[in-house]
Design a protein around this motif. Structure first.
Motif, PDB file in Angstrom:
ATOM      1  N   ILE A  25     -55.034  50.478 -37.845  1.00  0.00           N
ATOM      2  CA  ILE A  25     -56.110  49.842 -37.095  1.00  0.00           C
ATOM      3  C   ILE A  25     -57.425  49.805 -37.857  1.00  0.00           C
ATOM      4  O   ILE A  25     -58.312  49.005 -37.583  1.00  0.00           O
ATOM      5  CB  ILE A  25     -56.281  50.572 -35.751  1.00  0.00           C
ATOM      6  N   ASP A  26     -57.588  50.683 -38.842  1.00  0.00           N
ATOM      7  CA  ASP A  26     -58.845  50.775 -39.570  1.00  0.00           C
ATOM      8  C   ASP A  26     -58.876  49.897 -40.816  1.00  0.00           C
ATOM      9  O   ASP A  26     -59.813  49.964 -41.605  1.00  0.00           O
ATOM     10  CB  ASP A  26     -59.130  52.232 -39.950  1.00  0.00           C
ATOM     11  N   ARG A  27     -57.856  49.074 -40.997  1.00  0.00           N
ATOM     12  CA  ARG A  27     -57.795  48.199 -42.170  1.00  0.00           C
ATOM     13  C   ARG A  27     -57.410  46.793 -41.742  1.00  0.00           C
ATOM     14  O   ARG A  27     -56.804  46.585 -40.696  1.00  0.00           O
ATOM     15  CB  ARG A  27     -56.764  48.713 -43.185  1.00  0.00           C
ATOM     16  N   THR A  28     -57.781  45.843 -42.581  1.00  0.00           N
ATOM     17  CA  THR A  28     -57.376  44.453 -42.348  1.00  0.00           C
ATOM     18  C   THR A  28     -56.621  43.967 -43.572  1.00  0.00           C
ATOM     19  O   THR A  28     -57.122  44.041 -44.700  1.00  0.00           O
ATOM     20  CB  THR A  28     -58.603  43.545 -42.115  1.00  0.00           C
ATOM     21  N   TYR A  29     -55.407  43.505 -43.353  1.00  0.00           N
ATOM     22  CA  TYR A  29     -54.611  42.954 -44.452  1.00  0.00           C
ATOM     23  C   TYR A  29     -53.940  41.675 -43.989  1.00  0.00           C
ATOM     24  O   TYR A  29     -53.347  41.654 -42.918  1.00  0.00           O
ATOM     25  CB  TYR A  29     -53.550  43.950 -44.940  1.00  0.00           C
ATOM     26  N   PRO A  30     -54.060  40.603 -44.785  1.00  0.00           N
ATOM     27  CA  PRO A  30     -54.796  40.522 -46.047  1.00  0.00           C
ATOM     28  C   PRO A  30     -56.307  40.566 -45.813  1.00  0.00           C
ATOM     29  O   PRO A  30     -56.783  40.157 -44.745  1.00  0.00           O
ATOM     30  CB  PRO A  30     -54.353  39.177 -46.618  1.00  0.00           C
ATOM     31  N   PRO A  31     -57.062  41.049 -46.809  1.00  0.00           N
ATOM     32  CA  PRO A  31     -58.505  41.248 -46.608  1.00  0.00           C
ATOM     33  C   PRO A  31     -59.262  39.970 -46.296  1.00  0.00           C
ATOM     34  O   PRO A  31     -60.291  40.014 -45.612  1.00  0.00           O
ATOM     35  CB  PRO A  31     -58.966  41.866 -47.941  1.00  0.00           C
ATOM     36  N   GLU A  32     -58.755  38.818 -46.753  1.00  0.00           N
ATOM     37  CA  GLU A  32     -59.455  37.566 -46.470  1.00  0.00           C
ATOM     38  C   GLU A  32     -59.373  37.145 -45.015  1.00  0.00           C
ATOM     39  O   GLU A  32     -60.010  36.184 -44.589  1.00  0.00           O
ATOM     40  CB  GLU A  32     -58.911  36.432 -47.355  1.00  0.00           C
ATOM     41  N   HIS A  33     -58.583  37.887 -44.219  1.00  0.00           N
ATOM     42  CA  HIS A  33     -58.487  37.572 -42.792  1.00  0.00           C
ATOM     43  C   HIS A  33     -59.436  38.425 -41.955  1.00  0.00           C
ATOM     44  O   HIS A  33     -59.290  38.504 -40.727  1.00  0.00           O
ATOM     45  CB  HIS A  33     -57.049  37.738 -42.309  1.00  0.00           C
TER      46      HIS A  33
ATOM     47  N   ALA B 231     -50.921  37.865 -40.702  1.00  0.00           N
ATOM     48  CA  ALA B 231     -50.550  37.635 -42.095  1.00  0.00           C
ATOM     49  C   ALA B 231     -50.926  36.225 -42.519  1.00  0.00           C
ATOM     50  O   ALA B 231     -51.332  35.391 -41.713  1.00  0.00           O
ATOM     51  CB  ALA B 231     -49.050  37.860 -42.282  1.00  0.00           C
ATOM     52  N   ARG B 232     -50.776  35.949 -43.791  1.00  0.00           N
ATOM     53  CA  ARG B 232     -51.036  34.614 -44.307  1.00  0.00           C
ATOM     54  C   ARG B 232     -50.005  33.631 -43.755  1.00  0.00           C
ATOM     55  O   ARG B 232     -48.931  33.998 -43.304  1.00  0.00           O
ATOM     56  CB  ARG B 232     -50.966  34.622 -45.839  1.00  0.00           C
ATOM     57  N   GLY B 233     -50.330  32.359 -43.795  1.00  0.00           N
ATOM     58  CA  GLY B 233     -49.369  31.321 -43.432  1.00  0.00           C
ATOM     59  C   GLY B 233     -49.237  31.122 -41.940  1.00  0.00           C
ATOM     60  O   GLY B 233     -50.216  30.916 -41.228  1.00  0.00           O
ATOM     61  N   VAL B 234     -47.998  31.192 -41.451  1.00  0.00           N
ATOM     62  CA  VAL B 234     -47.693  30.895 -40.058  1.00  0.00           C
ATOM     63  C   VAL B 234     -48.429  31.835 -39.101  1.00  0.00           C
ATOM     64  O   VAL B 234     -48.945  31.409 -38.064  1.00  0.00           O
ATOM     65  CB  VAL B 234     -46.171  30.964 -39.824  1.00  0.00           C
ATOM     66  N   ASP B 235     -48.495  33.123 -39.459  1.00  0.00           N
ATOM     67  CA  ASP B 235     -49.133  34.084 -38.554  1.00  0.00           C
ATOM     68  C   ASP B 235     -50.593  33.706 -38.283  1.00  0.00           C
ATOM     69  O   ASP B 235     -51.039  33.664 -37.131  1.00  0.00           O
ATOM     70  CB  ASP B 235     -49.076  35.493 -39.145  1.00  0.00           C
ATOM     71  N   ALA B 236     -51.334  33.450 -39.336  1.00  0.00           N
ATOM     72  CA  ALA B 236     -52.743  33.091 -39.176  1.00  0.00           C
ATOM     73  C   ALA B 236     -52.882  31.807 -38.370  1.00  0.00           C
ATOM     74  O   ALA B 236     -53.784  31.676 -37.529  1.00  0.00           O
ATOM     75  CB  ALA B 236     -53.403  32.935 -40.543  1.00  0.00           C
ATOM     76  N   ALA B 237     -51.999  30.849 -38.614  1.00  0.00           N
ATOM     77  CA  ALA B 237     -52.048  29.582 -37.874  1.00  0.00           C
ATOM     78  C   ALA B 237     -51.810  29.822 -36.385  1.00  0.00           C
ATOM     79  O   ALA B 237     -52.433  29.179 -35.534  1.00  0.00           O
ATOM     80  CB  ALA B 237     -51.010  28.613 -38.434  1.00  0.00           C
ATOM     81  N   ALA B 238     -50.922  30.745 -36.059  1.00  0.00           N
ATOM     82  CA  ALA B 238     -50.648  31.060 -34.654  1.00  0.00           C
ATOM     83  C   ALA B 238     -51.903  31.599 -33.967  1.00  0.00           C
ATOM     84  O   ALA B 238     -52.247  31.193 -32.858  1.00  0.00           O
ATOM     85  CB  ALA B 238     -49.502  32.062 -34.548  1.00  0.00           C
ATOM     86  N   HIS B 239     -52.585  32.515 -34.632  1.00  0.00           N
ATOM     87  CA  HIS B 239     -53.817  33.062 -34.050  1.00  0.00           C
ATOM     88  C   HIS B 239     -54.880  31.979 -33.900  1.00  0.00           C
ATOM     89  O   HIS B 239     -55.553  31.889 -32.862  1.00  0.00           O
ATOM     90  CB  HIS B 239     -54.357  34.188 -34.927  1.00  0.00           C
ATOM     91  N   ARG B 240     -55.033  31.149 -34.912  1.00  0.00           N
ATOM     92  CA  ARG B 240     -56.074  30.119 -34.876  1.00  0.00           C
ATOM     93  C   ARG B 240     -55.813  29.106 -33.763  1.00  0.00           C
ATOM     94  O   ARG B 240     -56.744  28.635 -33.104  1.00  0.00           O
ATOM     95  CB  ARG B 240     -56.167  29.428 -36.231  1.00  0.00           C
ATOM     96  N   GLY B 241     -54.563  28.774 -33.546  1.00  0.00           N
ATOM     97  CA  GLY B 241     -54.233  27.839 -32.483  1.00  0.00           C
ATOM     98  C   GLY B 241     -54.594  28.388 -31.122  1.00  0.00           C
ATOM     99  O   GLY B 241     -55.159  27.687 -30.277  1.00  0.00           O
ATOM    100  N   ALA B 242     -54.290  29.671 -30.903  1.00  0.00           N
ATOM    101  CA  ALA B 242     -54.615  30.295 -29.619  1.00  0.00           C
ATOM    102  C   ALA B 242     -56.125  30.401 -29.435  1.00  0.00           C
ATOM    103  O   ALA B 242     -56.644  30.176 -28.345  1.00  0.00           O
ATOM    104  CB  ALA B 242     -53.968  31.680 -29.531  1.00  0.00           C
ATOM    105  N   LEU B 243     -56.835  30.731 -30.495  1.00  0.00           N
ATOM    106  CA  LEU B 243     -58.284  30.840 -30.413  1.00  0.00           C
ATOM    107  C   LEU B 243     -58.912  29.485 -30.100  1.00  0.00           C
ATOM    108  O   LEU B 243     -59.861  29.390 -29.321  1.00  0.00           O
ATOM    109  CB  LEU B 243     -58.845  31.372 -31.731  1.00  0.00           C
ATOM    110  N   ALA B 244     -58.370  28.436 -30.705  1.00  0.00           N
ATOM    111  CA  ALA B 244     -58.902  27.095 -30.465  1.00  0.00           C
ATOM    112  C   ALA B 244     -58.753  26.687 -29.001  1.00  0.00           C
ATOM    113  O   ALA B 244     -59.541  25.904 -28.476  1.00  0.00           O
ATOM    114  CB  ALA B 244     -58.198  26.083 -31.363  1.00  0.00           C
TER     115      ALA B 244
END
Length: 243
Positions: free
Chosen positions: A204-212, A178-191
Motif C-alpha cells: 500500500i505504501d508504493r505505486t508500481y509502475p511509478p508513472e501511475h 498495471a500498464r496497458g489494459v489495467d490502467a485503461a480499465a481504471h481510466r474508463g471508470a474514472l471518466a
C-alpha cells in the motif's frame, strides 16, 4: 477465550469465522495480528489456521504450550509461538503500527464480517487488508478487468469503453493499476465518475509502475482507499457521493 476443538492442521479453505463486531481494530488488536505474523515459521496459511482454531490472534499468543500441541501445532511451532517475535521483529511492528496511524490506514482482518465476501472464499485469503479510504457494500457488485501490459491502442480503447459503461451502470471496476489494459480499465471508470478498485501487488505504501502515481492519485481523490494483504487496493468513489 476457549480454543475450538478443531485442529490447527485443518483445511484453511473453510470460511474463517469468529466473534467480531466489524469495528476498526484497536492498536492492541492489530499488534496481536502483527506479532503472530512475525513469529518464525508462521506464514499466512499458518496464521489462517491458527485464528480459525482460536478465533483471534491474541488467544493464540496466550495459549499454553500444551494447548497448542493439543490443537495440532507441531512441537517446533508451539515453541516458536510461546517465545513470540524477537526484539528486531518487535521494533518492526512498532514502526508499522506508527506508519498505519500516521497515514490513517484501516486494517481489516479476515475475521471481520465486512471483509470482502468473495475474497474470503478463496483457499488462502490475505489475513489482513490495508485500507486507506472506504470500501462500500456497492463494491460487492464488481467486475475485474485485467489484461496485457503491452496492449494495442484498440485494446486500450475498447477496455476504456467497457469500463466506462460498467461504471456508469453502478458496477465497481477492479483492476491492478498495471500498464496497458489495467490502467485503461481504471481510466474508463474514472471518466464515468464511477468506482474503481486498484489491487496493488507491491504494498500500500508504493505505486508500481511509478508513472501511475498520478492515476492512483486520481482514483484516491474520489474518496478512494488502498487495501491489501500482500498488497493493497485503491478505490475511487463517484465524485458526487459522500466518501
Amino acid at each position: 477465550m476457549q480454543p475450538s476443538s478443531q485442529s490447527v492442521g485443518a483445511d484453511s479453505s473453510a470460511e474463517i469465522a469468529g466473534p467480531s463486531s466489524g469495528h476498526r481494530m484497536t492498536r492492541a488488536e492489530l499488534e496481536s495480528w502483527f506479532c503472530l505474523r512475525a513469529i518464525d515459521g508462521v506464514g499466512d496459511l499458518t496464521v489462517l489456521r491458527l485464528v480459525r482454531a482460536w478465533y483471534s490472534p491474541g488467544a493464540v499468543l496466550q495459549a499454553s504450550h500444551d494447548e497448542l500441541i493439543q490443537r495440532g501445532c507441531s512441537l517446533q511451532l508451539a515453541d516458536a509461538i510461546r517465545r513470540g517475535p524477537d526484539r528486531s521483529a518487535h521494533r518492526g511492528i512498532e514502526t508499522e503500527l506508527s506508519a498505519i496511524e500516521r497515514r490513517c490506514i484501516e486494517v481489516r482482518s479476515v475475521l471481520d464480517p465486512t471483509y470482502p465476501t468473495r475474497l474470503k472464499m478463496i483457499a488462502d485469503p490475505p489475513p489482513l487488508l490495508y485500507i486507506n479510504g472506504t470500501l462500500t457494500e456497492q463494491d460487492e457488485l464488481a467486475v475485474a478487468i485485467v489484461g496485457a501490459r503491452r496492449a494495442t491502442a484498440s485494446g486500450r480503447a475498447l477496455t476504456e469503453e467497457l469500463s466506462h459503461d460498467l461504471a456508469e451502470a453502478g458496477i465497481t471496476v477492479v483492476s491492478g493499476l498495471a500498464r496497458g489494459v489495467d490502467a485503461a480499465a481504471h481510466r474508463g471508470a474514472l471518466a464515468a465518475q464511477g468506482r474503481t478498485i486498484a489491487v496493488l501487488g507491491c504494498g500500500i505504501d508504493r505505486t508500481y509502475p511509478p508513472e501511475h502515481g498520478r492515476l492512483r492519485g486520481q482514483i484516491e481523490e474520489r474518496g478512494g482507499d488502498p487495501v491489501g494483504g500482500a498488497g493493497g487496493f485503491t478505490t475511487s468513489q463517484p465524485s458526487l457521493s459522500p466518501a
